[in-house]
Scaffold this motif. Structure first.
Motif, PDB file in Angstrom:
ATOM      1  N   ALA A   1       7.322 -44.333  12.759  1.00  0.00           N
ATOM      2  CA  ALA A   1       8.564 -44.972  12.015  1.00  0.00           C
ATOM      3  C   ALA A   1       7.890 -46.142  11.306  1.00  0.00           C
ATOM      4  N   ALA A   2       7.308 -46.893  12.067  1.00  0.00           N
ATOM      5  CA  ALA A   2       6.849 -48.326  11.500  1.00  0.00           C
ATOM      6  C   ALA A   2       5.418 -48.323  11.647  1.00  0.00           C
ATOM      7  N   LYS A   3       4.729 -47.623  10.541  1.00  0.00           N
ATOM      8  CA  LYS A   3       3.297 -47.527  10.417  1.00  0.00           C
ATOM      9  C   LYS A   3       2.657 -48.571   9.453  1.00  0.00           C
ATOM     10  N   TYR A   4       1.850 -49.428   9.722  1.00  0.00           N
ATOM     11  CA  TYR A   4       1.250 -50.514   8.979  1.00  0.00           C
ATOM     12  C   TYR A   4       0.175 -49.975   8.299  1.00  0.00           C
ATOM     13  N   ALA A   5      -0.227 -50.558   6.883  1.00  0.00           N
ATOM     14  CA  ALA A   5      -1.354 -50.445   6.421  1.00  0.00           C
ATOM     15  C   ALA A   5      -2.215 -51.306   6.862  1.00  0.00           C
ATOM     16  N   SER A   6      -3.199 -51.041   7.760  1.00  0.00           N
ATOM     17  CA  SER A   6      -3.854 -51.763   8.992  1.00  0.00           C
ATOM     18  C   SER A   6      -5.310 -51.767   8.908  1.00  0.00           C
ATOM     19  N   GLY A   7      -5.956 -52.628   8.982  1.00  0.00           N
ATOM     20  CA  GLY A   7      -7.449 -52.954   9.258  1.00  0.00           C
ATOM     21  C   GLY A   7      -8.020 -52.261  10.467  1.00  0.00           C
TER      22      GLY A   7
ATOM     23  N   MET B   1      11.951 -40.154  19.186  1.00  0.00           N
ATOM     24  CA  MET B   1      11.477 -41.131  19.543  1.00  0.00           C
ATOM     25  C   MET B   1      10.734 -41.801  18.343  1.00  0.00           C
ATOM     26  N   VAL B   2      10.348 -43.072  18.449  1.00  0.00           N
ATOM     27  CA  VAL B   2       9.630 -43.853  17.082  1.00  0.00           C
ATOM     28  C   VAL B   2       8.307 -44.453  17.783  1.00  0.00           C
ATOM     29  N   ILE B   3       7.442 -44.373  16.886  1.00  0.00           N
ATOM     30  CA  ILE B   3       6.129 -45.146  17.131  1.00  0.00           C
ATOM     31  C   ILE B   3       6.105 -46.355  16.272  1.00  0.00           C
ATOM     32  N   VAL B   4       5.595 -47.468  17.010  1.00  0.00           N
ATOM     33  CA  VAL B   4       5.141 -48.859  16.209  1.00  0.00           C
ATOM     34  C   VAL B   4       3.705 -48.472  16.348  1.00  0.00           C
ATOM     35  N   LYS B   5       3.046 -48.743  15.066  1.00  0.00           N
ATOM     36  CA  LYS B   5       1.614 -48.661  14.982  1.00  0.00           C
ATOM     37  C   LYS B   5       0.933 -49.672  13.855  1.00  0.00           C
ATOM     38  N   PRO B   6      -0.054 -50.389  14.209  1.00  0.00           N
ATOM     39  CA  PRO B   6      -0.653 -50.500  15.474  1.00  0.00           C
ATOM     40  C   PRO B   6       0.123 -51.290  16.613  1.00  0.00           C
TER      41      PRO B   6
ATOM     42  N   PRO C   1      13.741 -44.259  22.836  1.00  0.00           N
ATOM     43  CA  PRO C   1      12.655 -44.265  23.203  1.00  0.00           C
ATOM     44  C   PRO C   1      11.398 -44.781  22.179  1.00  0.00           C
ATOM     45  N   CYS C   2      10.788 -45.738  22.453  1.00  0.00           N
ATOM     46  CA  CYS C   2       9.793 -46.358  21.744  1.00  0.00           C
ATOM     47  C   CYS C   2       8.348 -46.187  22.094  1.00  0.00           C
ATOM     48  N   VAL C   3       7.587 -45.849  21.208  1.00  0.00           N
ATOM     49  CA  VAL C   3       6.207 -45.724  21.714  1.00  0.00           C
ATOM     50  C   VAL C   3       5.333 -46.608  20.699  1.00  0.00           C
ATOM     51  N   ALA C   4       4.347 -47.225  21.719  1.00  0.00           N
ATOM     52  CA  ALA C   4       3.208 -48.164  20.972  1.00  0.00           C
ATOM     53  C   ALA C   4       2.062 -47.219  20.960  1.00  0.00           C
ATOM     54  N   TYR C   5       1.548 -47.543  19.657  1.00  0.00           N
ATOM     55  CA  TYR C   5      -0.134 -46.860  19.622  1.00  0.00           C
ATOM     56  C   TYR C   5      -1.037 -48.074  19.586  1.00  0.00           C
ATOM     57  N   GLN C   6      -1.728 -48.270  20.677  1.00  0.00           N
ATOM     58  CA  GLN C   6      -2.974 -48.944  20.725  1.00  0.00           C
ATOM     59  C   GLN C   6      -3.929 -48.175  20.002  1.00  0.00           C
ATOM     60  N   VAL C   7      -4.217 -48.560  18.702  1.00  0.00           N
ATOM     61  CA  VAL C   7      -4.883 -47.836  17.763  1.00  0.00           C
ATOM     62  C   VAL C   7      -6.646 -47.970  18.231  1.00  0.00           C
TER      63      VAL C   7
ATOM     64  N   ALA D   1       7.847 -50.790  25.417  1.00  0.00           N
ATOM     65  CA  ALA D   1       7.340 -49.596  24.938  1.00  0.00           C
ATOM     66  C   ALA D   1       7.883 -48.535  26.380  1.00  0.00           C
ATOM     67  N   ASP D   2       8.257 -47.367  25.953  1.00  0.00           N
ATOM     68  CA  ASP D   2       8.441 -46.318  26.906  1.00  0.00           C
ATOM     69  C   ASP D   2       7.166 -45.582  27.209  1.00  0.00           C
ATOM     70  N   ALA D   3       6.509 -45.433  26.272  1.00  0.00           N
ATOM     71  CA  ALA D   3       5.008 -44.580  26.496  1.00  0.00           C
ATOM     72  C   ALA D   3       3.922 -45.488  25.469  1.00  0.00           C
ATOM     73  N   ILE D   4       2.701 -45.354  25.693  1.00  0.00           N
ATOM     74  CA  ILE D   4       1.824 -46.002  24.914  1.00  0.00           C
ATOM     75  C   ILE D   4       0.540 -44.766  24.692  1.00  0.00           C
ATOM     76  N   LEU D   5       0.387 -44.708  23.258  1.00  0.00           N
ATOM     77  CA  LEU D   5      -0.769 -43.927  22.908  1.00  0.00           C
ATOM     78  C   LEU D   5      -2.205 -44.888  23.067  1.00  0.00           C
ATOM     79  N   THR D   6      -3.016 -44.319  23.875  1.00  0.00           N
ATOM     80  CA  THR D   6      -4.118 -45.370  23.904  1.00  0.00           C
ATOM     81  C   THR D   6      -5.311 -44.365  24.381  1.00  0.00           C
TER      82      THR D   6
END
Ligand code: PBG
Length: 331
Positions: free
Chosen positions: A198-204, A251-256, A274-280, A314-319
């Motif tokens: 949902a919240a995916k940033y243009a990231s380096g 559920m929604v992901i915040v990334k990075p 449910p909120c998921v963090a993506y440790q990119v 975070a409820d879950a973490i992509l890592t």
């Protein structure tokens, strides 16, 4: 709430002994929180190191299945599959995304046959399959939104047909969550979940991932800034999340992850979903590289970074650290 004053109150008392520190700990990381992203390639019995991600490999489907079995044995609840496609198979419109026999779909079938209980998450976006590396179609220097969404719907249905449990749209087109929900339902996939980026940033911080999947390193111009979010923005992330939830995201992901813990904390408190963090990839590689150089205790920094996601909500973490962290948690 009454709060005492020194010397009646001494904050250090609760920190003096190990038992007390354990007892008052407010947040815990568990293996149940971890999602392991994996990279798949064509071939058999192949494993290629990803140079920019120490310890991470691209695997052929047979080896990927072994890794899925390992994930299951470690107690990791879910894995996310990302394909690295040979450039000769890519084209301007990402045709392979609409092929129900593509690498991702075959990988999902193989994993589901071997480890039916593990959750399988598939990204929805065209970047692995397009010659230009954008997440959508690319016409006259622009990414057409609605035409792209139509293709994403087909891609999602193919992945669900293959047995994927969770569809994760990472493309950041407008209206795609609602359109994908409708397409899934129409195809009889009411039970397939949607985990929206949902919240995916243009990231380096996506640099090493683009190396891993061999896509999107040479975008030029605005890069993905016309669809991914501006790192300056916080209210806009709440707006994106509200829209994705209204369109049916489960559920929604915040990334990075680490540079956006404030966004994660806001998302959790403002929406209570449910909120998921993506440790990119870049976050992974920073810690892994510093560890390899002896500049930091990598395991300690890893566990601290993961606990930080829990603390932020975070409820879950992509890592990419999922297997390593799971092993430490099992001790
Ligand atoms: C593609 C996609 C990206 C990541 C996940 N899905 C890269 C991008 O948007 O360019 C990044 C993951 C990572 O860096 O670990 N839609």
């Amino acid at each position: 709430m009454s709060r005492g004053q020194y010397p009646a109150t001494r904050m250090r008392r609760n920190r003096m002994k190990a038992f007390a520190r354990r007892m008052v700990a407010e947040n815990r990381l568990s293996v149940d929180d971890l999602i392991w992203p994996m990279f798949v390639i064509e071939g058999t019995n192949l494993s290629e190191d990803v140079a920019s991600m120490p310890g991470v490999s691209r695997l052929s489907i047979d080896r990927l299945v072994d890794q899925a079995i390992e994930a299951n044995e470690l107690g990791i609840p879910a894995i996310a599959i990302f394909p690295s496609i040979e450039s000769s198979l890519k084209d301007e419109v990402g045709s392979l995304a609409r092929d129900g026999e593509n690498l991702v779909c075959r990988a999902v079938r193989a994993i589901k046959a071997a480890v039916p209980d593990i959750g399988v998450i598939c990204d929805v976006a065209l970047d692995p399959f397009t010659s230009h590396g954008h997440d959508g179609l690319y016409q006259d220097g622009e990414i057409p939104n609605d035409e792209t969404v139509a293709i994403l719907c087909e891609q999602a249905v193919h992945q669900a047909n293959a047995g994927c449990d969770i569809i994760a749209p990472s493309d950041m087109m407008d209206g795609r969550v609602g359109a994908i929900r409708e397409a899934l339902d129409a195809a009889g996939h009411q039970k397939v979940q949607i985990m929206a980026y949902a919240a995916k940033y243009a990231s380096g911080f996506y640099g090493p991932f683009r190396d891993a999947v061999k896509a999107g390193s040479g975008l030029g111009g605005d890069g993905k800034a016309t669809y991914q979010m501006d790192p300056s923005n916080s209210d806009e992330a709440m707006h994106e999340i509200a829209l994705d939830l209204a369109e049916g995201a489960d559920m929604v992901i915040v990334k990075p992850g680490m540079p956006y813990l404030d966004i994660l904390a806001r998302a959790k408190t403002e929406f209570g979903v449910p909120c998921v963090a993506y440790q990119v990839s870049g976050e992974f590689s920073m810690i892994a590289a510093a560890d390899a150089n002896g500049w930091m205790d990598g395991d300690r920094a890893m566990m601290e970074s993961l606990l930080g996601f829990k603390r932020a909500g975070a409820d879950a973490i992509l890592t990419y650290f999922a297997p390593k962290a799971a092993r430490i948690l099992a001790k």
